[in-house]
Design a protein around this motif. Sequence first.
Motif, PDB file in Angstrom:
ATOM      1  N   ARG A 189       0.846  -1.019  -0.019  1.00  0.00           N
ATOM      2  CA  ARG A 189       0.118  -0.032  -0.062  1.00  0.00           C
ATOM      3  C   ARG A 189       0.834   1.295  -0.184  1.00  0.00           C
ATOM      4  NH1 ARG A 189      -4.337  -2.285   4.781  1.00  0.00           N
ATOM      5  NH2 ARG A 189      -5.322  -3.715   3.534  1.00  0.00           N
ATOM      6  N   GLY A 190       1.916   1.328   0.356  1.00  0.00           N
ATOM      7  CA  GLY A 190       2.895   2.438   0.694  1.00  0.00           C
ATOM      8  C   GLY A 190       2.398   3.289   1.770  1.00  0.00           C
ATOM      9  N   LYS A 191       3.410   4.295   2.346  1.00  0.00           N
ATOM     10  CA  LYS A 191       3.167   5.001   3.535  1.00  0.00           C
ATOM     11  C   LYS A 191       1.881   5.849   3.355  1.00  0.00           C
ATOM     12  CE  LYS A 191       5.395   8.401   6.095  1.00  0.00           C
ATOM     13  NZ  LYS A 191       6.759   9.355   6.273  1.00  0.00           N
ATOM     14  N   GLU A 192       1.766   6.434   2.468  1.00  0.00           N
ATOM     15  CA  GLU A 192       0.556   7.639   2.176  1.00  0.00           C
ATOM     16  C   GLU A 192      -0.751   6.800   2.280  1.00  0.00           C
ATOM     17  OE1 GLU A 192       1.225  10.201  -0.938  1.00  0.00           O
ATOM     18  OE2 GLU A 192       3.181  10.943  -0.022  1.00  0.00           O
ATOM     19  N   ALA A 193      -0.760   5.709   1.466  1.00  0.00           N
ATOM     20  CA  ALA A 193      -2.118   5.172   1.351  1.00  0.00           C
ATOM     21  C   ALA A 193      -2.622   4.481   2.750  1.00  0.00           C
ATOM     22  CB  ALA A 193      -2.052   3.846   0.034  1.00  0.00           C
ATOM     23  N   MET A 200      -1.466   5.511   5.657  1.00  0.00           N
ATOM     24  CA  MET A 200      -2.133   6.640   6.587  1.00  0.00           C
ATOM     25  C   MET A 200      -3.396   6.934   6.297  1.00  0.00           C
ATOM     26  SD  MET A 200       1.507   8.883   6.691  1.00  0.00           S
ATOM     27  CE  MET A 200       0.583  10.173   7.613  1.00  0.00           C
ATOM     28  N   ASP A 201      -4.037   7.016   4.913  1.00  0.00           N
ATOM     29  CA  ASP A 201      -5.171   7.477   4.854  1.00  0.00           C
ATOM     30  C   ASP A 201      -6.296   6.334   5.354  1.00  0.00           C
ATOM     31  OD1 ASP A 201      -4.249   9.733   3.418  1.00  0.00           O
ATOM     32  OD2 ASP A 201      -4.145   8.856   1.284  1.00  0.00           O
ATOM     33  N   LEU A 202      -5.846   5.102   5.103  1.00  0.00           N
ATOM     34  CA  LEU A 202      -6.763   4.174   5.497  1.00  0.00           C
ATOM     35  C   LEU A 202      -6.842   4.286   6.999  1.00  0.00           C
ATOM     36  CD1 LEU A 202      -5.658   0.852   3.268  1.00  0.00           C
ATOM     37  CD2 LEU A 202      -7.843   2.390   3.288  1.00  0.00           C
ATOM     38  N   ALA A 203      -5.472   4.355   7.824  1.00  0.00           N
ATOM     39  CA  ALA A 203      -5.688   4.368   9.031  1.00  0.00           C
ATOM     40  C   ALA A 203      -6.752   5.573   9.608  1.00  0.00           C
ATOM     41  CB  ALA A 203      -4.329   4.421   9.598  1.00  0.00           C
ATOM     42  N   SER A 204      -6.664   6.537   8.736  1.00  0.00           N
ATOM     43  CA  SER A 204      -7.545   7.685   9.431  1.00  0.00           C
ATOM     44  C   SER A 204      -8.915   7.554   8.974  1.00  0.00           C
ATOM     45  CB  SER A 204      -7.001   8.953   8.398  1.00  0.00           C
ATOM     46  OG  SER A 204      -7.039   9.056   7.203  1.00  0.00           O
ATOM     47  N   GLY A 205      -9.340   6.367   8.377  1.00  0.00           N
ATOM     48  CA  GLY A 205     -10.576   6.169   8.091  1.00  0.00           C
ATOM     49  C   GLY A 205     -11.263   6.714   6.660  1.00  0.00           C
ATOM     50  N   SER A 206     -10.451   7.229   5.901  1.00  0.00           N
ATOM     51  CA  SER A 206     -11.095   7.647   4.406  1.00  0.00           C
ATOM     52  C   SER A 206     -11.031   6.409   3.545  1.00  0.00           C
ATOM     53  CB  SER A 206      -9.939   8.559   3.773  1.00  0.00           C
ATOM     54  OG  SER A 206      -8.651   7.663   3.527  1.00  0.00           O
ATOM     55  N   GLN A 207     -12.205   6.363   2.859  1.00  0.00           N
ATOM     56  CA  GLN A 207     -12.574   5.364   2.144  1.00  0.00           C
ATOM     57  C   GLN A 207     -13.029   5.831   0.563  1.00  0.00           C
ATOM     58  OE1 GLN A 207     -12.480   1.772   2.789  1.00  0.00           O
ATOM     59  NE2 GLN A 207     -11.864   2.172   4.939  1.00  0.00           N
TER      60      GLN A 207
END
Length: 739
Positions: free
Chosen positions: A476-480, A482-489
Amino acid sequence: MGRGILLTANLPQLQNLIKRDPTAYKEEFLQQWNHYNSIRQIFKIHPDEQAAHFRELVAFISQVATCYPKETAEFPSQISSLLLENYGTLAPDTRKSLVQNLVMLRNKDVISSIELLKCLFPILPRTTSPTLRSFIRKTVLTDIRTANMRSKNHKLNRAVQAMLFGMVERGLEGEVLGDKGKLRATNGPTTDRSAHDGEEAMWAVILAKELWRKGIWTDAKTVAIIALACFHPVTKVQSASVHFFLGSDEEIADSDDEEEEEVDVRALQHRREINKKTRSGQKKLQKALNAAKKKRRNKTVPSANFPALELLNDPQTFAEKLYDMLNRYDKRFSLDHKILLMQLLSRVMGAHKLCVLGFYTYIVKYLAHRQLRVPAILVALAQSVHDLTPPDAITPVVRKLAQEFVHPGVGSEVIAAGLNSIREVCRRQPWSMEEDLLGDLIDYRKSRDKAVTAAARGLLQLFREVNPAMLKRRERGKEASMDLASGSQPLPFGHNADAAVDIEGLALLEDHLQKLRDEEGVVLADGDDDAAWEGWDVESDSSDDDSDEGWHDVSDDGGDIEISDSEDEAEKATSQPDAPPRVSTLATTKILTPADFALLNDLRIQEATKVVQNGGGSHAKRKLAELEASKKSLQGGEQEHAFVSENDILGPRKKAKADYSERMASIQKGREGREKFRSNKGKVKKEVASSSTNREKARNKPIMMILSSGAVRGKKKASLREKQQRLRKHIDHAKKMRR
């Protein structure tokens, strides 16, 4: 009596006298008019008799028709009926003379443009003379352009467009034979009728395309004429109409474009070398070279005709009819013609976001790596997909691409093309990809081939941005992550994003304008906005009468106006430690012009460049590349949707072998800024310049001079003793040199 005989025998002299004094020579004119009527009756029965004298009389009456309008009122209709009814029996010179005189009557305002065009349009597909056909075409285009020069002549345009519609409609009832039915068409009973209808519709398409290209007709009715011709039974007419929407500069054999042929520069230079050197020949060569250079410089790259696609009336019906024709006559059309129809159908589907689900079932049978012109077919497939296309219809196509193109049994170029095609499809509809299939495709990033690796990495990067949940954790990579961890879908299929609160980067423009005010004392007046709109083509699409009345005053009694407190909320949010991005208020105080948006794009590029230089990472580099690409697309006038090239499908490849012109251009580029090539011996390397030695000069002497020299003759006549002494001397000298 002598005067009458003299004027009768000399029509040019009588024509000159009538133009000076029409009243004095009216009797002589009436005598020639009666003579013309009698010969015209004979000419209808026997066109070969007195043809030359009849042409002279017609030319004479055309010249002086403005002097006697009542007497010659029926003259234009007589010429028109003679051309239309007896065109097949007239001699070529007579046809040309009658057409030229009819055009002369139009130039003298004796007849109107509509009357002239009603006569010329039926003649255009019937004539076989290239000269006359070119003259008629030029006359039609010039007349319409002149009528629309100052303002749009809607009456003439509607009449001509109705005639062009009729020329296309008259052949729509014929049978579609296709490219493979040409031989059968030549032996059929309706050959003449179908050929005539095809030529008539072909000229309607040619004239409509030319008027569109010159900017004379830019309305929806012009597009409707060519759209109707896309369903003509003659494939040549179909091809010309489809090329109009695709924006390709396909040469038409019967269009008679008077464009110069490609100049062969090498042939001209070779002819100059072997022929006699003259000053006039050098001037002609230089003139031809300058013309070829200008033609290459002015040559434009063909691009999609998106304005015509946008003006289509009922694009859904148009796309469905295209698919029905493609599916029904699949065995009659050649592969090249079917690919043209696929490309047009895919462009219409992508531009208007249409759903013709049967197209994906049809195109599956052409998705094979051994299929001819498969890159063009893959381009058509990618262009037809958009965010409103149902994923269930695309998933079998993606699976078919993976099975046919991406496996170890094919070459690396085939794998790269398959991966790039899947990436372009998933870029437009990410939900068409299956999770297991995605994992298998991404594993090809470990390939040794550069093109395959780049294609697999591009697919991986795409899903990191659009749907990283389909990837494994380590991919997934670092930025992706982090986005998943923040709840963005990602948004599900059929859901739209929330309404925009602010224009991205607008704060940069606000700070830039404030900086100009502070440093230079610039005050933006109301006239600055008007100046910023100059050079931008902005037209109102509204046809209401109230659209040009400007601002309307809103009464404050009884109107419920809600004032948003978003600015207060933004100020409260910025005061908090976890503040969102700053929301600019520039859009609420100033009408943004196209020049402002162009400046905004430049400021965003500058900001992204600074971030990249400070080590922003791969995400910053991709953002900078997207901004630069959007700037190029805005400058080129292209739209964002559905334009995919075959290079996007094939991916990076090894550089092809350069041809002669490319090699010479590379050589000339390498010689720039360098002295002329020459040897460095002698006076070049020496500190003091000097001439060459006698030994160096002897090397360049002609062989016949050397053979007659004393040294050579002395060697030939030398005795055995002299040869031995010379050899011993050479050996001793060599020994000394080795010491």
